[in-house]
Design a protein around this motif. Structure first.
Motif, PDB file in Angstrom:
ATOM      1  N   VAL A   1       1.269  -1.240   0.195  1.00  0.00           N
ATOM      2  CA  VAL A   1       0.395   0.017   0.274  1.00  0.00           C
ATOM      3  C   VAL A   1       0.600   1.062   0.217  1.00  0.00           C
ATOM      4  N   ALA A   2       1.807   1.037   0.801  1.00  0.00           N
ATOM      5  CA  ALA A   2       2.787   2.453   0.975  1.00  0.00           C
ATOM      6  C   ALA A   2       3.370   3.037  -0.915  1.00  0.00           C
ATOM      7  N   VAL A   3       3.818   1.972  -1.252  1.00  0.00           N
ATOM      8  CA  VAL A   3       5.066   1.889  -2.729  1.00  0.00           C
ATOM      9  C   VAL A   3       3.401   2.416  -3.551  1.00  0.00           C
ATOM     10  N   GLY A   4       2.473   1.266  -2.878  1.00  0.00           N
ATOM     11  CA  GLY A   4       0.885   2.387  -4.380  1.00  0.00           C
ATOM     12  C   GLY A   4       0.480   3.620  -4.034  1.00  0.00           C
ATOM     13  N   ILE A   5       0.667   3.882  -3.216  1.00  0.00           N
ATOM     14  CA  ILE A   5      -0.346   5.832  -2.383  1.00  0.00           C
ATOM     15  C   ILE A   5       0.867   6.519  -2.760  1.00  0.00           C
TER      16      ILE A   5
END
Lengths: 244, 262
Positions: free
Chosen positions: B147-151
């Motif tokens: 999620v961190a990479v995605g956001i």
């Protein structure tokens, strides 16, 4: 008694630990990056305490309520052996939990706004609200269908990746034909449909079915229902954008 | 204080209306189709009450404490005054100017995912089904990294204004390639983890960030470019969970090889 109290404190501490990263991130950015004091410390403390207690109660309820009922129903349907009723249940669960989902209502209203600005529909209140409720019905139908396909997959033992890859192909093809304005909303709608109560129920249903049917492995076949439920709305929302 | 209690009461009522269709379907099918008594009915009902009250407390707490501050922060971090210095206006948007925004996006993506209750539910179940092979925290951290990479990527996309579908299609291709190499047992769970990451905690904060960015960057429109962060947040965890399984398999294989050779 003492053991009981200890246990409560331990689980409260676990939830507090889950929340710690968010608090640290917000504190760091507020103090070091934006260089502002943290407002309303008291309110912040009370709020955090409520979140910790809430998370704890939720997990307790998950283990005594949601997981057992989901699994029990899976066993009962497997024993009953009626595919029709199982499918009817799967569809109702997907449709019923999605139509009332607050996050979906918010996204549908946003989508109506985008459509009105883009000139797809008239920019009047009734036109927007009928567009939004049509979209909600579409998404709810697509999630119902997703759970039906997912349950059918568990019954038949189809490998999940073929279905998912076919779904991806559907998304890519639709992307080329769908109106530009709808694409962002369609992609996001996949993520918002599965709520905090639906996820544990549907997971328990899938795992329960896979463990009660001979030849299915709960790890290989039990999961995957959520994956379908987050893929079909993307395709259907783009379809909705094309038709209207 | 009484205001807070009233708020709690209203949110509990809201949660009950949200849950009502689910309860109606479950008990409708239970009594009309299955027609067998529910084992431990009392316990199940108490469990439902716990879930309802727990969710209400959780939501009120978030609204009281984290959301106002988090949303304000997302807004302040994306303001031109903060990014270019007070009173200055940029003619051309340079993606490097938004480094604090990316860092905030990554940090908030990771930390809100760790606190997400539905992910915890799936992690508990996966741990139980795999007889402990899949660790509760291991899975949660793998998803949170995704999620961190995605956001982070999602905010970069809003700043640069590149089309969303390029990123998503590239993501799909990575997922398909990984599917053929990842351990079989993780695949269904990895696909699921895309959908569970984004709910109660993540969506409001991430939406605020996306809208804040899209409104303040010249040439972006809030309604058109503000979307897409959730899509990133539901795609990248699939990749990171499969990568996590591939990595642990690879490490185990190396360990076994060393033992054989040693």
């Amino acid at each position: 008694m003492k053991q009981h109290v200890n246990q409560i404190f331990r689980s409260l501490w676990n939830s507090a630990r889950d929340l710690l990263p968010v608090i640290l991130v917000i504190a760091f950015f507020q103090i070091f990056v934006l260089q502002k004091p943290i407002p309303n410390m008291g309110q912040l403390f009370v709020g955090t305490l409520l979140v910790v207690i809430g998370l704890n109660l939720f997990i307790k309820g998950l283990e005594t309520g949601l997981f057992p009922i989901g699994e029990n129903m899976a066993y009962a349907f497997a024993r009953k052996g009626s595919v029709f009723w199982l499918m009817a249940f799967a569809f109702s669960l997907g449709f019923g939990t999605t139509i009332a989902e607050p996050a979906l209502i918010a996204v549908a209203d946003k989508a109506a706004e985008v459509a009105a600005i883009g000139g797809v529909i008239e920019n009047t209140e009734p036109a927007r609200s009928s567009y939004a409720s049509g979209l909600r019905l579409t998404v709810a139908f697509s999630v119902g269908l997703a759970i039906v396909v997912g349950v059918l997959r568990i019954l038949k033992g189809w490998p999940i990746h073929y279905l998912i890859i076919a779904g991806y192909a559907g998304v890519v093809v639709m992307t080329f034909f769908a109106p530009k304005e709808i694409i962002g909303i369609a992609y996001d709608s996949g993520g918002v449909t599965t709520s905090t109560i639906t996820v544990p129920l549907v997971t328990a249903l899938g795992v329960g079915l896979a463990s009660s049917i001979k030849g299915r492995n709960p790890m290989l076949d039990g999961f995957g229902l959520i994956a379908f439920a987050s893929l079909t709305p993307i395709i259907f929302v783009m379809g909705y954008g094309m038709l209207i | 204080m009484s205001e807070l209690l009233l708020h709690l009461f209203y949110v509990t009522l809201d949660t009950i209306t949200d849950v009502f269709p689910i309860v109606a379907i479950i008990f409708g099918f239970q009594f009309l189709v299955i027609r067998k008594p529910v084992p431990n009915l009392r316990k199940v009902i108490i469990g439902f009450i716990y879930v309802l009250v727990g969710l209400a407390f959780f939501l009120v707490g978030l609204e009281e404490a984290l959301f106002p501050l988090g949303e304000l922060m997302a807004q302040q971090l994306t303001e031109p005054d903060f990014i270019y210095g007070i009173g200055k206006v940029a003619d051309v948007v340079q993606w490097q100017d938004y480094k604090w925004v990316y860092l905030f996006a990554i940090a908030i993506g990771f930390s809100t995912t760790i606190a997400e209750p539905s992910l915890l539910a799936v992690a508990i179940k996966a741990n139980e089904v795999s007889a402990g092979v899949i660790g509760i925290n291991g899975l949660r951290i793998a998803v949170a990294i995704g999620v961190a990479v995605g956001i982070g990527l999602g905010t970069l996309r809003i700043v640069t204004g590149t089309p969303l579908e390029y990123y998503i299609i590239a993501g799909y291709i990575i997922v398909i390639i990984q599917t053929f190499y990842a351990p079989k047992m993780i695949i269904a769970l990895a696909y699921d983890s895309g959908g569970v990451t984004t709910s109660t905690v993540t969506v409001p904060l991430v939406t605020a960030l996306g809208l804040g960015l899209a409104t303040t960057i010249p040439g972006r429109s809030a309604v058109l470019d503000g979307f897409g962060l959730i899509a990133f947040a539901s795609l990248c965890p699939i990749i990171s969970v499969m990568a996590y399984a591939q990595l642990s398999e690879w490490r185990n294989r190396n360990k076994n090889k060393e033992q054989l050779e040693g």
